[in-house]
Design an enzyme around this catalytic site. Structure first.
Site, mmCIF file in Angstrom:
data_model
loop_
_atom_site.group_PDB
_atom_site.id
_atom_site.type_symbol
_atom_site.label_atom_id
_atom_site.label_comp_id
_atom_site.label_asym_id
_atom_site.label_seq_id
_atom_site.Cartn_x
_atom_site.Cartn_y
_atom_site.Cartn_z
ATOM 1 N N ASP A 560 41.463 43.807 48.305
ATOM 2 C CA ASP A 560 40.170 43.647 47.640
ATOM 3 C C ASP A 560 39.441 42.406 48.151
ATOM 4 O O ASP A 560 40.034 41.328 48.290
ATOM 5 C CB ASP A 560 40.372 43.501 46.130
ATOM 6 C CG ASP A 560 40.862 44.790 45.483
ATOM 7 O OD1 ASP A 560 41.569 45.552 46.169
ATOM 8 O OD2 ASP A 560 40.547 45.007 44.307
ATOM 9 N N HIS A 562 35.759 42.073 46.990
ATOM 10 C CA HIS A 562 34.892 41.856 45.831
ATOM 11 C C HIS A 562 33.753 40.878 46.101
ATOM 12 O O HIS A 562 33.527 39.938 45.346
ATOM 13 C CB HIS A 562 35.711 41.376 44.635
ATOM 14 C CG HIS A 562 36.379 42.503 43.895
ATOM 15 N ND1 HIS A 562 35.681 43.544 43.321
ATOM 16 C CD2 HIS A 562 37.695 42.758 43.661
ATOM 17 C CE1 HIS A 562 36.528 44.387 42.756
ATOM 18 N NE2 HIS A 562 37.758 43.941 42.950
ATOM 19 N N ASP A 594 37.096 48.177 47.448
ATOM 20 C CA ASP A 594 36.559 47.146 46.555
ATOM 21 C C ASP A 594 35.871 46.047 47.359
ATOM 22 O O ASP A 594 36.245 44.881 47.319
ATOM 23 C CB ASP A 594 37.649 46.582 45.656
ATOM 24 C CG ASP A 594 37.871 47.454 44.423
ATOM 25 O OD1 ASP A 594 37.366 48.592 44.398
ATOM 26 O OD2 ASP A 594 38.557 47.001 43.492
ATOM 27 N N ASP A 597 30.968 44.001 43.981
ATOM 28 C CA ASP A 597 31.161 43.630 42.574
ATOM 29 C C ASP A 597 31.917 42.315 42.431
ATOM 30 O O ASP A 597 32.685 41.910 43.316
ATOM 31 C CB ASP A 597 31.897 44.728 41.795
ATOM 32 C CG ASP A 597 30.980 45.878 41.420
ATOM 33 O OD1 ASP A 597 29.749 45.721 41.528
ATOM 34 O OD2 ASP A 597 31.496 46.939 41.020
ATOM 35 N N ARG A 598 31.695 41.710 41.270
ATOM 36 C CA ARG A 598 32.351 40.468 40.871
ATOM 37 C C ARG A 598 31.853 39.264 41.662
ATOM 38 O O ARG A 598 31.429 38.280 41.078
ATOM 39 C CB ARG A 598 33.876 40.565 41.008
ATOM 40 C CG ARG A 598 34.532 41.651 40.168
ATOM 41 C CD ARG A 598 34.564 41.281 38.713
ATOM 42 N NE ARG A 598 35.387 42.171 37.913
ATOM 43 C CZ ARG A 598 35.452 42.131 36.592
ATOM 44 N NH1 ARG A 598 34.715 41.240 35.927
ATOM 45 N NH2 ARG A 598 36.201 42.963 35.926
ATOM 46 N N ASN A 626 37.920 51.771 43.854
ATOM 47 C CA ASN A 626 37.327 52.257 42.605
ATOM 48 C C ASN A 626 35.955 51.645 42.330
ATOM 49 O O ASN A 626 35.156 52.207 41.577
ATOM 50 C CB ASN A 626 38.264 51.980 41.423
ATOM 51 C CG ASN A 626 38.489 50.502 41.190
ATOM 52 O OD1 ASN A 626 38.917 49.791 42.087
ATOM 53 N ND2 ASN A 626 38.217 50.028 39.985
ATOM 54 N N HIS A 627 35.637 50.511 42.942
ATOM 55 C CA HIS A 627 34.312 49.920 42.755
ATOM 56 C C HIS A 627 33.283 50.501 43.716
ATOM 57 O O HIS A 627 32.105 50.144 43.614
ATOM 58 C CB HIS A 627 34.376 48.394 42.896
ATOM 59 C CG HIS A 627 34.902 47.706 41.679
ATOM 60 N ND1 HIS A 627 34.090 47.070 40.766
ATOM 61 C CD2 HIS A 627 36.162 47.584 41.203
ATOM 62 C CE1 HIS A 627 34.832 46.572 39.788
ATOM 63 N NE2 HIS A 627 36.099 46.861 40.037
ATOM 64 N N HIS A 679 43.810 52.661 47.894
ATOM 65 C CA HIS A 679 43.334 51.560 47.063
ATOM 66 C C HIS A 679 44.187 51.392 45.811
ATOM 67 O O HIS A 679 44.664 50.290 45.522
ATOM 68 C CB HIS A 679 41.877 51.774 46.665
ATOM 69 C CG HIS A 679 41.358 50.660 45.802
ATOM 70 N ND1 HIS A 679 41.070 49.407 46.313
ATOM 71 C CD2 HIS A 679 41.100 50.595 44.466
ATOM 72 C CE1 HIS A 679 40.651 48.622 45.335
ATOM 73 N NE2 HIS A 679 40.664 49.310 44.208
ATOM 74 N N ARG A 730 44.500 49.413 31.537
ATOM 75 C CA ARG A 730 43.098 49.454 31.954
ATOM 76 C C ARG A 730 42.259 50.343 31.041
ATOM 77 O O ARG A 730 41.038 50.149 30.961
ATOM 78 C CB ARG A 730 42.987 49.968 33.392
ATOM 79 C CG ARG A 730 43.515 49.029 34.449
ATOM 80 C CD ARG A 730 43.301 49.612 35.819
ATOM 81 N NE ARG A 730 43.872 48.792 36.884
ATOM 82 C CZ ARG A 730 43.232 47.816 37.533
ATOM 83 N NH1 ARG A 730 41.992 47.524 37.197
ATOM 84 N NH2 ARG A 730 43.823 47.129 38.483
ATOM 85 N N HIS A 758 43.821 46.836 44.700
ATOM 86 C CA HIS A 758 43.404 47.160 43.331
ATOM 87 C C HIS A 758 43.781 46.112 42.291
ATOM 88 O O HIS A 758 43.086 45.981 41.282
ATOM 89 C CB HIS A 758 43.968 48.525 42.940
ATOM 90 C CG HIS A 758 43.368 49.109 41.696
ATOM 91 N ND1 HIS A 758 42.019 49.048 41.424
ATOM 92 C CD2 HIS A 758 43.943 49.781 40.644
ATOM 93 C CE1 HIS A 758 41.773 49.659 40.273
ATOM 94 N NE2 HIS A 758 42.928 50.119 39.785
#
Length: 863
Positions: A560, A562, A594, A597-598, A626-627, A679, A730, A758
């Site tokens: 990831d 991000h 991923d 995001d973030r 997943n993002h 992922h 989650r 992930h």
């Protein structure tokens, strides 16, 4: 240097790969002529003759250095024993060394020894003689010598004083003791020739052009030469034919364009002015004659000259024109890729000439730009070469111990770097043997970069980076085709060399590991239309790829990111950069999703990765996380970043277009048939790889069903003692899977390991199921609170996997001290913590706690 011909001109870059501090090294050549033009070339009795009836004289072993920055020549007398005076020899640059071989001098043919001019100390160059065991290319002249893929010295053709030769030899600089290997049964072998040229493209392709055959006829063909992953070398004919056959010409690459200048056509004649400069565009597979020139003067009508390139500039020195020896220096500017401007910079200092007389105030900055694009990757190469030159330097002092150097090659990442062989790309391989497929192993030591200035250089030298540079092989044929396939445009001439586009600008602006800093005004460098073009070009590539990629080692695997673009730059800086000046020629890159995001730089992250995919479609691999879904990245920062940085309407358009692209991303990758990368995980319902392969793209989360949900969202259980399938913290509908599921899945699919991302893990990587599964996370200090390290996995050709870590930077810490421990003279802007993560988003929607820590409350990420 004075008038001469039959000399060599070799470019070596400055410290840390700085092209603006590059130097051109001129060695040897003939400084006088004997005889007259009355005899024809066929009646010459000595092999050293140049043009019709002309014999070379005044052979020298002088060394002259041209400083690209100042435009000044300097004659130097290196320490050590120099080679004998010679002309018609061959030379190649190996790091900060110039290797000289062969040639002919007053006493006849020079020996076949390799001589090295070492510039490790730029102010005190030194000659060394390299000991090579066993047979090799015999004493010869008018041959070629090139460094291919930063690893192999390749000598081809020439004349041994008795006949014209057509053999080819390769010396692997990563294997001790050094030995030549004759290349046989290598496809469409070129005919014997002398006075040809060979130039290596930055991605490992070698092009042999022109020359004179046994009967003295000038040749107009070209051949590509490359190496398969299994160690086989192969020739392949280039498309088309040179506009005019020639020999004693010059050739050098600028990007993907091979520039050929001058040459003789026999009978004392040179090529016509109209074809004295031609270019082979290896992207489009065609010969072109550049537009433009130098005020009508036939500058490049010459033969036996020497050429070299630095950035977008081609340098030509000396040569023979009729019966006149030349002493001029020409510079050709190929910065725009279509028009070739030739000029003579001797009227003033180099930089002043370009600034004031060439009419292009930006010309001098082009060199700096080219250097900036390659500096970080070159720095990474220099790290791998720390003390590596000692292996070639010290051979002449060790002649009494023939095998002394052979025991110094290193087989493991724990070996001290000072014993690493020159330009070492991997562990020793016995020539002639068939490579076996070993089991996957996780190396027991990780490579860690410390940020303390006093330790960092030391750690770099002690932590051998063996696997980063293992031999990447150029693939000759598409779809397994053989030599009998279509020859109009071999993939050998299209690999990783794309046409100009928006992605080039993205790479130029963003792939700057040592110097990148966040824009002060938060504006993004591309507008909505340019991002759309980038997505369109990348989507065309993803459409052609399977849902489950089949990739090969060596390869780097990233977890990831991000939107943590600064960490991506740090990982590139420390462990290699995906550019042709870095290690993309030798190793693939796999990113596990991923990307957005973030973090606060999701646009930089995804746009650079897409640009790299377009530039290197066979070497850079992206799979989905997943993002990479609109319902997720609408909530966790990516949509907000698009609107803030691009404006409301353009931002929404870009956010939607990139999410459309995400639906085409591959969903998993298999490495060497033994390692499955995805992922998330295998969850509850994935039992066979075919279940993933059968998912048709484009695909949304809604259409993917439980297989896609498990693939992108599931996690391993908290530890190896928790078996089976359990509910995930989650949220509803999500699961965790135990070590029993992992082992059963690997057994049923003939796998040895699963690598997934992930989850944030404190050391950047974490083992599960007794090492059958590894979780990988590459962003440091997740959401500004976790304090975790980031890691990548480097899988070597021997399937040994080495974790490589970076630790979080303290707030307001300059992110790039140099390898000696000191700060850069012009350090980049510090990266404070509040520029790293989108704090308001992360406060509102707390991340899943790092794996291995107690979960504090419920997570909102499943929304």
């Amino acid at each position: 240097p004075g008038p001469r011909c039959g000399h060599t001109l070799t470019a070596i870059s400055g410290p840390e790969g700085d092209l603006s501090k590059a130097k051109l090294v001129l060695f040897g050549g003939a400084t006088a002529l004997e005889g007259s033009s009355g005899k024809s070339e066929s009646t010459q009795s000595t092999p050293g003759s140049a043009a019709s009836g002309i014999r070379l004289a005044g052979a020298t072993n002088d060394v002259h250095i041209f400083d690209v920055r100042t435009g000044k020549w300097e004659k130097t007398t290196p320490a050590g024993e120099p080679p004998s005076p010679r002309a018609a020899h061959a030379a190649a640059a190996v790091g900060n060394m110039v290797v000289i071989q062969g040639g002919i001098g007053p006493a006849g043919l020079a020996s076949e020894d390799l001589h090295v001019l070492d510039f490790t100390d730029p102010d005190r160059p030194r000659w060394h003689r390299v000991l090579v065991s066993g047979p090799g290319p015999s004493a010869r002249y008018a041959h070629t010598l090139s460094l291919v893929a930063n690893r192999f010295l390749v000598a081809m053709g020439g004349n041994d004083g008795k006949s014209t030769l057509g053999d080819a030899w390769a010396l692997d600089t990563s294997e001790k003791p050094y030995a030549w290997r004759k290349i046989t049964d290598a496809g469409e072998m070129p005919s014997p020739r002398m006075y040809a040229t060979a130039a290596a493209r930055s991605d490992g392709l070698l092009l042999l052009c022109g020359g004179r055959d046994i009967s003295g006829t000038p040749l107009g063909d070209a051949y590509g030469f490359a190496r398969h992953r299994d160690g086989r070398w192969e020739w392949h004919s280039a498309p088309g034919a040179m506009p005019t056959g020639r020999y004693q010409h010059g050739a050098v690459f600028v990007g993907n364009r091979l520039h050929i200048s001058g040459g003789a056509v026999g009978g004392g004649r040179m090529v016509d002015e109209s074809t004295s400069t031609v270019v082979l565009d290896t992207t489009h597979g065609c010969w072109v004659t550049p537009v433009g020139g130098a005020t009508g003067e036939d500058f490049t009508r010459r033969c036996r000259h020497a050429v070299a390139s630095v950035g977008p500039f081609v340098f030509i020195y000396g040569g023979l024109k009729g019966s006149q020896l030349l002493d001029d220096l020409l510079v050709a500017d190929d910065s725009n890729g279509t028009e070739l401007s030739i000029f003579d910079p001797r009227s003033s200092a180099w930089q002043q000439y370009m600034e004031t007389m060439h009419g292009n105030a930006a010309a001098s900055r082009m060199l700096e730009k080219a250097a900036a694009e390659e500096a970080a990757a070159a720095a990474a190469l220099n790290v791998r070469r720390v003390s590596a030159m000692d292996d070639l330097r010290c051979v002449d002092e060790q002649l009494d111990g023939t095998g002394a150097g052979g025991s110094r090659t290193s087989d493991s990442p724990s070996t001290n770097r000072s014993s690493s062989p020159d330009v070492s790309l991997g562990k020793d391989h016995i020539p002639g043997t068939t490579p076996y497929t070993p089991d996957v192993k996780l190396w027991h030591r990780a490579v860690v970069v410390h940020q303390e200035n006093s330790l960092r250089g030391l750690v770099r030298q002690l932590s051998i980076d063996q696997l980063d540079n293992e031999g990447r092989r150029v693939s000759i044929y598409e779809n397994g085709g053989g030599p009998g396939g279509a020859k109009e445009k071999s993939p050998l001439f299209t690999r990783s060399m794309s046409v100009t586009g928006v992605h080039k600008r993205v790479i130029n602006e963003l792939l700057r590991p040592r110097t990148w800093k966040a824009p002060d005004d938060r504006r993004f460098l591309l507008n909505a239309q340019e991002i759309e073009e980038l997505c369109n070009n990348a989507e065309r590539i993803f459409r052609e790829e399977p849902t489950v990629l089949d990739v090969r080692a060596p390869i780097k695997i990233f977890g990831d990111l991000h939107g943590q673009f600064g960490d991506l730059m740090r990982l590139f800086e420390e462990y290699g950069t995906p550019s042709t000046a870095g290690d993309i020629t030798y190793i693939d890159y796999l990113f596990l999703g991923d990307y957005v995001d973030r973090g606060s730089h999701s646009l930089e992250t995804i746009c650079l990765l897409l640009a790299l995919k377009i530039e290197h479609p066979r070497s850079v691999h992206l799979i989905r996380g997943n993002h990479e879904a609109h319902d997720i990245n609408a909530l966790f920062g990516f949509r907000l970043e698009c609107l803030e940085r691009l404006g409301d309407e353009p931002g929404v358009f870009v956010w939607r277009r990139i999410n459309e692209l995400f639906n085409y991303l591959p969903l998993a990758a298999i490495i060497e048939g033994k390692i499955l990368c995805m992922h998330g995980g295998i969850g509850r319902c994935i039992h066979k790889i075919d279940q993933i392969s059968e998912l048709k793209r484009p695909i949304t989360m809604e259409d993917g069903g439980p297989v896609l949900m498990d693939l992108l969202w599931s996690d391993p259980t908290t530890n190896d003692s928790v078996q089976g399938v359990q509910p995930s913290p989650r949220g509803p509908g999500l699961v965790t899977f135990g070590p029993d599921r992992v082992k059963e899945f690997c057994k049923n699919n003939n796998l040895q390991m699963i690598v997934r991302a992930h989850e944030c893990v404190m050391d950047g990587f974490e083992r599960f199921a007794q090492g059958h599964l590894i979780t990988l996370f590459s962003a440091t200090n997740y959401c500004g609170t976790a304090g975790n390290a980031g890691a990548i996995l480097v899988l070597g050709r021997d399937l040994v996997m080495v974790p490589k870590l970076i630790h979080p930077l303290p707030p307001n810490t300059p992110h790039t001290p140099d390898s000696s421990g000191g700060l850069d003279e012009d350090p980049p802007t510090p990266h404070p913590a509040n520029d790293t993560w989108m704090q308001s988003i992360n406060d509102e929607r707390p991340p899943t706690p790092p794996r291995g820590r107690p979960h504090m409350g419920s997570s909102l990420e499943y929304f």
